[in-house]
Design a protein around this motif. Structure first.
Motif, PDB file in Angstrom:
ATOM      1  N   GLN A 116      15.637  32.437  76.919  1.00 31.52           N
ATOM      2  CA  GLN A 116      16.231  33.715  76.497  1.00 31.52           C
ATOM      3  C   GLN A 116      15.134  34.780  76.349  1.00 31.52           C
ATOM      4  N   MET A 177      22.230  44.245  85.126  1.00 31.33           N
ATOM      5  CA  MET A 177      22.473  45.032  86.336  1.00 31.33           C
ATOM      6  C   MET A 177      22.755  46.473  85.970  1.00 31.33           C
ATOM      7  N   THR A 264      20.288  53.349  70.204  1.00 29.54           N
ATOM      8  CA  THR A 264      21.653  53.307  69.670  1.00 29.54           C
ATOM      9  C   THR A 264      21.618  53.389  68.143  1.00 29.54           C
ATOM     10  N   PRO A 339      21.938  46.626  67.363  1.00 28.06           N
ATOM     11  CA  PRO A 339      21.785  47.980  66.826  1.00 28.06           C
ATOM     12  C   PRO A 339      22.087  48.018  65.319  1.00 28.06           C
TER      13      PRO A 339
ATOM     14  N   GLY B  17      26.095  38.772  91.351  1.00 29.12           N
ATOM     15  CA  GLY B  17      26.305  40.111  90.800  1.00 29.12           C
ATOM     16  C   GLY B  17      27.430  40.895  91.433  1.00 29.12           C
ATOM     17  N   ASN B  47      23.028  31.045  86.997  1.00 34.02           N
ATOM     18  CA  ASN B  47      22.762  32.247  86.220  1.00 34.02           C
ATOM     19  C   ASN B  47      22.404  31.890  84.778  1.00 34.02           C
ATOM     20  N   PRO B  48      21.241  32.326  84.261  1.00 37.51           N
ATOM     21  CA  PRO B  48      20.890  31.929  82.902  1.00 37.51           C
ATOM     22  C   PRO B  48      21.648  32.662  81.801  1.00 37.51           C
ATOM     23  N   TYR B  49      21.907  33.969  81.999  1.00 37.02           N
ATOM     24  CA  TYR B  49      22.740  34.653  81.016  1.00 37.02           C
ATOM     25  C   TYR B  49      23.690  35.665  81.643  1.00 37.02           C
ATOM     26  N   PHE B  50      24.457  36.361  80.826  1.00 38.75           N
ATOM     27  CA  PHE B  50      25.577  37.211  81.263  1.00 38.75           C
ATOM     28  C   PHE B  50      26.584  36.337  82.028  1.00 38.75           C
ATOM     29  N   ASN B  73      23.955  29.638  77.514  1.00 37.37           N
ATOM     30  CA  ASN B  73      23.433  30.562  76.493  1.00 37.37           C
ATOM     31  C   ASN B  73      22.524  29.894  75.462  1.00 37.37           C
ATOM     32  N   THR B  74      21.994  28.730  75.768  1.00 35.16           N
ATOM     33  CA  THR B  74      20.980  28.143  74.891  1.00 35.16           C
ATOM     34  C   THR B  74      19.612  28.456  75.504  1.00 35.16           C
ATOM     35  N   GLY B 164      28.648  49.741  87.963  1.00 40.38           N
ATOM     36  CA  GLY B 164      28.592  49.671  86.508  1.00 40.38           C
ATOM     37  C   GLY B 164      29.256  50.891  85.898  1.00 40.38           C
ATOM     38  N   GLU B 166      28.520  53.891  86.191  1.00 39.76           N
ATOM     39  CA  GLU B 166      28.503  55.085  87.047  1.00 39.76           C
ATOM     40  C   GLU B 166      29.543  55.018  88.168  1.00 39.76           C
ATOM     41  N   LEU B 217      24.350  44.899  75.074  1.00 38.48           N
ATOM     42  CA  LEU B 217      23.187  44.680  74.209  1.00 38.48           C
ATOM     43  C   LEU B 217      22.911  45.879  73.323  1.00 38.48           C
ATOM     44  N   PHE B 218      23.347  47.072  73.791  1.00 38.59           N
ATOM     45  CA  PHE B 218      23.011  48.282  73.025  1.00 38.59           C
ATOM     46  C   PHE B 218      24.141  49.278  73.081  1.00 38.59           C
TER      47      PHE B 218
END
Lengths: 354, 218
Positions: A116, A177, A264, A339, B17, B47-50, B73-74, B164, B166, B217-218
């Motif tokens: 991770q 992505m 954020t 956040p 993707g 795929n390691p994440y998402f 997800n570990t 995404g 956009e 994530l944000f």
């Protein structure tokens, strides 16, 4: 590829390298950066380039040394444990005054750690990846788009100063992505590689690429000359970004993916009436010392946020001459801060919401 | 889109993707809301994440049975398929299999005979904004590569072209045109276009609108 494309950070590293004219990649797979090798394995043959999977990270970095000694642009990539393995080669490349690009898509450590995202190689990257008196340039992108720009610049900086340049990313940035376009990067004048060992054709004295110096005085002079170049890098190559720092009382310092999470939190703090701002170093070496020193005259407190145990805190203290308190919030081991957690820390430093 | 999928097992494959997980999660939610008993399998070995595992809580709440690899997800890279996966072949649920991109399809080949016994729809998810499949020649090669790797036949093409956040109506519509041309080229019928709910002004018929299921994530 004139229009925008949706790409993973790891793929963008590869595409940007190709667009920078790099035709040689030497690597060894490791999560979370393997998509880069996979992308280059598909793309390099189509542009007449080479994507070589070495038998180990040690081989890969030494192949970079040999390739770049011949004057060609070359790069390697890995993730934290693999980068540690490369450290000897990096020191030899620096000792030989060779340009190259090294990518670290960081994961949790120490040891095998985990797959991770993390930022716990900050000290290794900025202080000492390898033995000897040395520095190299460390670029920390925060956006997939910024990877495209910085990867292009990395090769130019490497050639201009004859130094390795590291692109320091993390697993989240490598895997996520975002839309990207490969806009024209800054055109820079590049020196001729008169030192390259690429065949003299009986027309000039032969070039030797080497990091061994028989006489201590010769080695000292070589190191001193290298440190003159480091001085020029510190003068010319500092990059950073600021967000709402003009009237900020609490200035958060963060780089890479963490800076976006902080952004954020800063927005949310502003909505609560707390004057927070974000300072984002883009070059981690050279470090934006002057700019932070300037901020220390304006803000009340600093907060460093990282995905590690506080590895950048001392750099902020040194840059600001300890004029203001510097606090820290971080998560480590592959845990990404939210956040909300960062906002809670900002609120606490503010003495509660106003 | 759901009404055209006739078999109980729906396999989602495609290039890295291209948005398979997003389509899989939204398909599972739509099927569950339509009253079906639904099972979703995170079959991603590359795929390691998402990944689908990120949406487990929301899906479970809707009554969707989630089969997730033990180590998803570990901190370790163990791309194992849980034994529970075999229940897909004996259950009576609508089963959505979310396969990893490109070479991820190799994991399907181990179960090829079981899929054939039970019957399946295999959907290739296409995103024209992905550089390695943006050109028709490359996309056609990707379709054939996944068929060769899995040993299975692709039944449908889905246009999931997006950039995404956009994404515009034009992005989606140009993607649909390219997907229709690809359909003609490879002889695989076009199923539908999928698009984020936020994308306004798409003039095409039968668009399957989706939430953005990617972990933020944000």
């Amino acid at each position: 590829m004139a229009e925008k494309m949706l790409m993973k950070g790891n793929e963008v590293i590869g595409e940007a390298a190709i667009r920078a004219g790099c035709r040689y990649f030497f690597g060894y797979p490791i999560t979370p950066q393997t998509e880069l090798s996979e992308y280059l394995a598909k793309k390099m043959p189509k542009v007449g380039g080479l994507c070589l999977q070495a038998e180990s990270e040690v081989s890969a970095i030494n192949m970079v040394l040999g390739c770049t000694a011949s004057g060609e642009r070359a790069f390697t990539s890995s993730s934290s444990p693999g980068v540690s393995l490369k450290s000897e080669g990096v020191s030899y490349i620096i000792g030989s005054d060779l340009p190259c690009v090294i990518v670290n898509v960081q994961r949790g450590g120490p040891g095998l750690g985990g797959i991770q995202p993390a930022q716990s190689d900050y000290l290794q990257a900025t202080k000492a990846l390898g033995h000897g008196d040395m520095h190299f340039v460390v670029l920390a992108p925060a956006y997939v788009q910024e990877i495209a720009t910085l990867m292009g610049e990395a090769f130019d900086i490497a050639d201009i100063y004859r130094t390795p340049v590291m692109l320091l990313a993390d697993g989240a940035l490598g895997q996520m992505m975002e839309p990207v376009d490969f806009e024209a990067k800054r055109e820079r004048a590049l020196p001729e590689k008169t030192w390259a060992a690429c065949g003299h054709g009986n027309k000039r004295k032969h070039n030797i690429v080497n990091s061994l110096y028989i006489e201590p005085e010769t080695l000292e002079n070589t190191v001193l000359a290298r440190y003159e170049r480091y001085k020029a890098i510190e003068e010319n190559e500092v990059q950073y970004d600021e967000y709402m720092t003009e009237d900020a009382e609490i200035c958060v310092v963060a780089y890479g993916i963490t800076a976006r999470i902080v952004k954020t939190a800063v927005k949310a703090a502003r909505e609560m009436g707390i004057k927070a701002g974000l300072f984002r170093p883009i070059t981690l070496w050279p470090y934006p010392k002057k700019q932070l020193a300037g901020l220390a005259d304006k803000v009340d407190k600093f907060l460093v946020v990282e995905m590690n145990m506080g590895q950048m805190v001392d750099d902020v203290k040194v840059a600001t001459g300890c004029k203001r308190p510097v606090e820290f919030f971080g998560r480590t081991g592959g845990v990404i801060p939210t956040p909300d957690e960062i906002l809670a820390k900002i609120v606490e430093m503010n003495g509660g919401a106003k | 889109m759901l009404d055209k999928i006739k078999n109980r097992i729906c396999v989602l494959c495609g290039h890295y993707g291209s948005g398979k997980t997003n389509v899989a999660v939204n398909l599972a939610k739509a099927a569950a809301r339509a009253g079906k008993r639904v099972c979703i399998v995170d079959f991603d070995v590359v795929n390691p994440y998402f990944r689908t595992a990120d949406n487990r809580a929301e899906l479970t709440e809707l009554g969707v049975r989630c089969i997730i690899p033990q180590y998803a997800n570990t901190n370790v890279d163990i791309p194992s398929i849980p034994a529970e996966f075999q229940s897909v072949f004996i259950s009576d649920e609508f089963c959505i299999i979310d396969v990893g991109g490109d070479d991820g399809a190799i994991a399907l080949s181990a179960y090829k005979e079981r899929f054939e016994e039970c019957g399946y729809d295999m959907v290739y998810v296409y995103n024209k904004s992905r550089p390695l499949i943006s050109e028709e020649d490359d996309a056609a090669e990707s379709v054939r590569y996944i068929e060769a790797t899995s040993g299975m036949r692709i039944s449908w093409l889905v246009n999931n072209t997006n950039l995404g956040e956009e994404t515009t109506a034009r992005t989606v519509e140009e993607g649909e045109d390219a997907c229709l041309a690809l359909s003609e080229r490879v002889g695989v019928p076009f199923l539908a276009t999928t698009a984020f709910k936020e994308v306004k002004g798409i003039t095409r018929e039968g668009v399957f609108y989706m939430d953005n299921a990617t972990k933020r994530l944000f």
